[in-house]
Design a protein around this motif. Sequence first.
Motif, PDB file in Angstrom:
ATOM      1  N   TRP A  91      10.422   0.747 -11.343  1.00 62.68           N
ATOM      2  CA  TRP A  91       9.434   1.472 -10.550  1.00 62.68           C
ATOM      3  C   TRP A  91       9.657   1.431  -9.040  1.00 62.68           C
ATOM      4  O   TRP A  91       9.318   2.399  -8.364  1.00 62.68           O
ATOM      5  CB  TRP A  91       8.030   0.962 -10.899  1.00 62.68           C
ATOM      6  N   SER A  98       7.852  -1.063   2.623  1.00 67.94           N
ATOM      7  CA  SER A  98       8.014  -2.398   2.062  1.00 67.94           C
ATOM      8  C   SER A  98       9.449  -2.871   2.107  1.00 67.94           C
ATOM      9  O   SER A  98      10.347  -2.157   1.652  1.00 67.94           O
ATOM     10  CB  SER A  98       7.534  -2.409   0.611  1.00 67.94           C
ATOM     11  N   VAL A 104       3.504  -4.387   2.128  1.00 74.08           N
ATOM     12  CA  VAL A 104       4.656  -5.007   1.480  1.00 74.08           C
ATOM     13  C   VAL A 104       4.760  -4.736  -0.014  1.00 74.08           C
ATOM     14  O   VAL A 104       5.760  -5.109  -0.640  1.00 74.08           O
ATOM     15  CB  VAL A 104       4.683  -6.528   1.707  1.00 74.08           C
ATOM     16  N   CYS A 105       3.779  -4.067  -0.598  1.00 74.08           N
ATOM     17  CA  CYS A 105       3.892  -3.788  -2.020  1.00 74.08           C
ATOM     18  C   CYS A 105       4.948  -2.719  -2.230  1.00 74.08           C
ATOM     19  O   CYS A 105       4.844  -1.635  -1.659  1.00 74.08           O
ATOM     20  CB  CYS A 105       2.561  -3.291  -2.569  1.00 74.08           C
ATOM     21  N   PRO A 106       5.970  -2.960  -3.051  1.00 75.37           N
ATOM     22  CA  PRO A 106       7.050  -1.967  -3.174  1.00 75.37           C
ATOM     23  C   PRO A 106       6.640  -0.705  -3.921  1.00 75.37           C
ATOM     24  O   PRO A 106       7.235   0.341  -3.722  1.00 75.37           O
ATOM     25  CB  PRO A 106       8.143  -2.718  -3.937  1.00 75.37           C
ATOM     26  N   VAL A 107       5.639  -0.785  -4.791  1.00 76.93           N
ATOM     27  CA  VAL A 107       5.364   0.346  -5.676  1.00 76.93           C
ATOM     28  C   VAL A 107       4.049   1.043  -5.399  1.00 76.93           C
ATOM     29  O   VAL A 107       3.584   1.842  -6.204  1.00 76.93           O
ATOM     30  CB  VAL A 107       5.358  -0.119  -7.155  1.00 76.93           C
ATOM     31  N   LEU A 108       3.444   0.775  -4.255  1.00 76.91           N
ATOM     32  CA  LEU A 108       2.170   1.410  -3.895  1.00 76.91           C
ATOM     33  C   LEU A 108       1.063   1.053  -4.892  1.00 76.91           C
ATOM     34  O   LEU A 108       0.191   1.869  -5.178  1.00 76.91           O
ATOM     35  CB  LEU A 108       2.312   2.943  -3.832  1.00 76.91           C
ATOM     36  N   ARG A 156      -0.046   0.009 -11.941  1.00 75.29           N
ATOM     37  CA  ARG A 156       1.162   0.268 -11.167  1.00 75.29           C
ATOM     38  C   ARG A 156       1.864  -1.031 -10.752  1.00 75.29           C
ATOM     39  O   ARG A 156       3.032  -1.024 -10.453  1.00 75.29           O
ATOM     40  CB  ARG A 156       0.806   1.090  -9.930  1.00 75.29           C
ATOM     41  N   CYS A 157       1.109  -2.118 -10.767  1.00 75.37           N
ATOM     42  CA  CYS A 157       1.656  -3.376 -10.265  1.00 75.37           C
ATOM     43  C   CYS A 157       2.820  -3.851 -11.128  1.00 75.37           C
ATOM     44  O   CYS A 157       2.705  -3.903 -12.354  1.00 75.37           O
ATOM     45  CB  CYS A 157       0.544  -4.430 -10.245  1.00 75.37           C
ATOM     46  N   VAL A 158       3.934  -4.184 -10.503  1.00 73.36           N
ATOM     47  CA  VAL A 158       5.055  -4.761 -11.259  1.00 73.36           C
ATOM     48  C   VAL A 158       5.088  -6.280 -11.127  1.00 73.36           C
ATOM     49  O   VAL A 158       5.930  -6.927 -11.724  1.00 73.36           O
ATOM     50  CB  VAL A 158       6.425  -4.196 -10.832  1.00 73.36           C
TER      51      VAL A 158
END
Lengths: 482, 388, 175
Positions: A140, A157, B200-204, B220-222
């Motif tokens: 993702w 990020s 800093v969250c890579p995936v929004l 959405r959180c990985v």
Amino acid sequence: MSYESPIRDLLVTGGKTYSDITKDITRPIENKPSKAWWLGFGLSSIVLAIWIFSTTYTMLVGLGAWGLNKTVGWAFDITNFVFWVGIGHAGTLISAVLLLFRQKWRMSINRSAEAMTIFAVLCAASFILSHMGRPWVAYWPIPLPNAFGSLWVNFNSPLVWDVFAISTYFSVSLVFWYVGLIPDIATVRDRATTKARKFWYGFFAMGWNGSTKVWHRYEVISLILAAISTPLVLSVHSIVSMDFATSLVPGWHTTIFPPYFVAGAIFSGFGMVLTLLVVAREVLNYKDYITSEHLDAMCRVVMLTGTLVGLAYITEFFVAAYSGVEYEQYAFLNRAFGPYGWSYWIMMGCNLVAPQVFWSKWARTTPWFIFIMSIIVNIGMWFERFVIIVTSLHRDFLPSSWSMYTPTIVEFSILLGSFGLFFFLFFLFMKFLPSINMSELKSIVKTKHALELEKHYTELLNNNHKMPQHAHETKGDSVHGH
Amino acid sequence: MGYGKLIGKVASNFGKGLGKNAFSLVGFENGTYAYNTANGVTLTKTDDGYELAQTQTHHTIEGRNLLREASLDEYIKNPSAGNNDHAHIISLWEEHDSKGHKWGMAIDMNACTGCGACVVSCSAENNVPVVGRKEILNSREMHWIRIDRYYSFKNLATGKPSTKEKEYNDKNNKIDFEHVTVMHQPMMCQHCGHAPCETVCPVLATVHSSEGLNQMAYNRCVGTRYCANNCPYKVRRFNWFKYRENDQFDFHFNNDLGRMVINPDVTVRSRGVMEKCSFCVQRIQASKLKAKIENRKMVDGDVKTACQQSCPADALVFGDMNDPNSEISKLFKNERKYVLLEEYNVQPSVGYMTKIRNVNEPIAGEQKAPAKHDEKHEEHKAAEHAHS
Amino acid sequence: MDTNKVILGIYNDPDHIYDTTKKLIHDGYRVRDVYSPFAIHGMDRVLGIKRSRLTVAAFCFAMTGIVLALTLQTYASYFDWQMNVGGKPSLHIPTYIPITFELAILCTAFGMVGCFFAVNKMVWGKNADIIDIRVTDDLFVVAIDIIPNKTDVAELSSILKNNGAIEIREREFED
């Protein structure tokens, strides 16, 4: 022909001819694997199995199997990731930067160093995968068009920058390594006696036949690949350091991180190269190719970068003190004198103090001592990342959330196992591919003509009493010339 | 002293019995209480230890300017006593618009008694998993709101309060351990305008809503946990295990009857995702919908967060900062209001109110009264005129 | 090509083949190519090989990478789906730089190496046209075109022999 100063010491000793080089370096490939190889490969496979088991266990049970908690969200996972990426940087430096600086001593070490880079980056990537809470959606963070309205990624990020940086670093290193391998694969192909070897080496040699027209283009792209890999070395670890530098955690939020991390990466990478090559040159009898001059040069790089890293530690501390920011000041006092202070002093000892032994020529040219020092370097650099991550996280702004971190057996297993993965791949490399760049080495072996010239000049100098005995005095300091 | 739970309740774990019946230690004989010797109880020393599971393991504020207080006299003289430390903020970019609602919360540390009702109601409202003693010992509790409790003692040598643990161990300091001062500070997601977690969250998975909420998209959180590392208030909670239908966590999520307690308006999170206080977004949305159906604007008090609803002291006040008539707008204009870590410019939507103690000696100390709010405003206007 | 017949001069010393090739070019012979186990310094200049245009290709690919990266990021964060992330503006150009840099390098590397393979007609599994089995080991070969009615083979052979050739052969290329 390129002008080779006759008074420079040989980078390939032992009077090797082109044919000798070919035979020496293809021997491990063409012969049955030695007992030493089986021992190393077998051990690595067992340790790799540990890695497979503990990583799978984590993915099935959850990150709760590790020692992380609400305050310390990263510890061994990211320490190990940065550790492995850092190790990879030495390979690229040797391949690329030293090529640009025309340092011919890189030629016997660059292929194994570059292989080390590729395997190290793979190990690093394994930690990225296993540290995620939901690794089954690990793709993702990559901006691909999708069915969620095309939900993109957060380009703010540093983790997304990492995705691009690490992928680019891996791909470009692989390409650079592979292109450099093609002429040597052709060599093995042309000597191949078995059908399987003829097929596979023929396949990957892509029809190489030594044509100068192709060599010309080959040299052009080698130079350009080196020219783009150099900023890659600098940028990739800078971007990795920005995982920390762009956050606001006291102890992370400092602008010195990019150059400090790059210096540290080169430091730890050369440490690992030394660990590998000190052993390889003994076992494979490559002392004429990886001479003590090569080891000397690498030790000097280790000392320089170790001192740079130590300087960065002192600068960080100074800036925290000077800034007057109480959170920063506490972070550094806690690092050195808090509950993890022991790890801080290990780091200082291994990274700043220990490499100073390399001021001594004896230290730089004694293989068993270099081996021990290289292990110390790697331990020190592992602890540096541990100190940065864990001591900064475990006590930050609000004292109510201060906590301690204790690793579990699963995390230790994954760390150990990653070495298994690395060495498993490295032993395969040593068996199936020429570990030294034969074509480059052949280009620096002194030709008969050059040897005759050297004899001629030496005689001249001996006969002429007025001139200083330069050739003899400089014997010990040849690699770097005057 | 509590009574040990012997009889099984809803979850099977309760049947095992929690705690011990301590009433055996006390008897009532001849009109007085008799201790120890009542009922033939004896005390013997063992070498066993029992680790207390605590969610907070450090109990002093270490001299940091996060807990502000003043004495009543000082407050009467100067309403902003103890609250004069404000940061000078520069912004590097243009702010997003905040038309419409702008949700915020005011927490009055003066009213808070540290009872913990907010923690219980938040956990019930938002399906926060129970993790058990072992995980609490590993610092992995899942509470979205917590009450930080800080102690301070007076250093009799200097006459000033001491809040640094290092000083307690120094024999030269005469710490008065007989008289303790406590501060309770409820802490939940501050819904920062410049949230360090969002960047800093890579995936929004965590972004900012147009109404000022820091949103958390569980699906959405990985699970990289970078957001939790970057949160200066450490309010984010990670799902380390699967906490439902898991015998390792045999609490109310692990059986059919217990799962009937779950709030159907709130997602139950899976393993590997991050969660945190959402300002009871399900209640906000429900109130907005209700107002829409009734064809009216929302008024202050339409939406109450679970913590606000259950607080017996009304210490937590939630509301719309863009509504000039709301209680929170008034509280935010109060001189006692401050935000934590203002100098980091994360722009929290949660404001704290200075604690005022009814004691004789001064607490805040000698402080210059700052320029009043209006004066500052006029200076700013003058500067604007100068530029145009 | 008007001829596929070549004469091969095989050497075991790079200096000898270098001098020979220089002389042959000077004497007007058409040297098709020189084959060696490593790149002999200066040989490409002697053969008149112009500086490869792969450098230009590399630059173009770098520009492509930059454009691609900036387009991707501005489209995703500004034109397509804007989000409020930490209060930052949707068009946040400073943060686009690391990825732009990396993609430029990636495109350069892959594009340039792809061109390299294409120009040299190198493909995986290609059957190599091996001039001499030891060209990848320790021998050097110079291939000179035999133009019918123009090239004096005897004279050519003597030049080769006088400059240190250890073997002389004739060969025909399949074009």
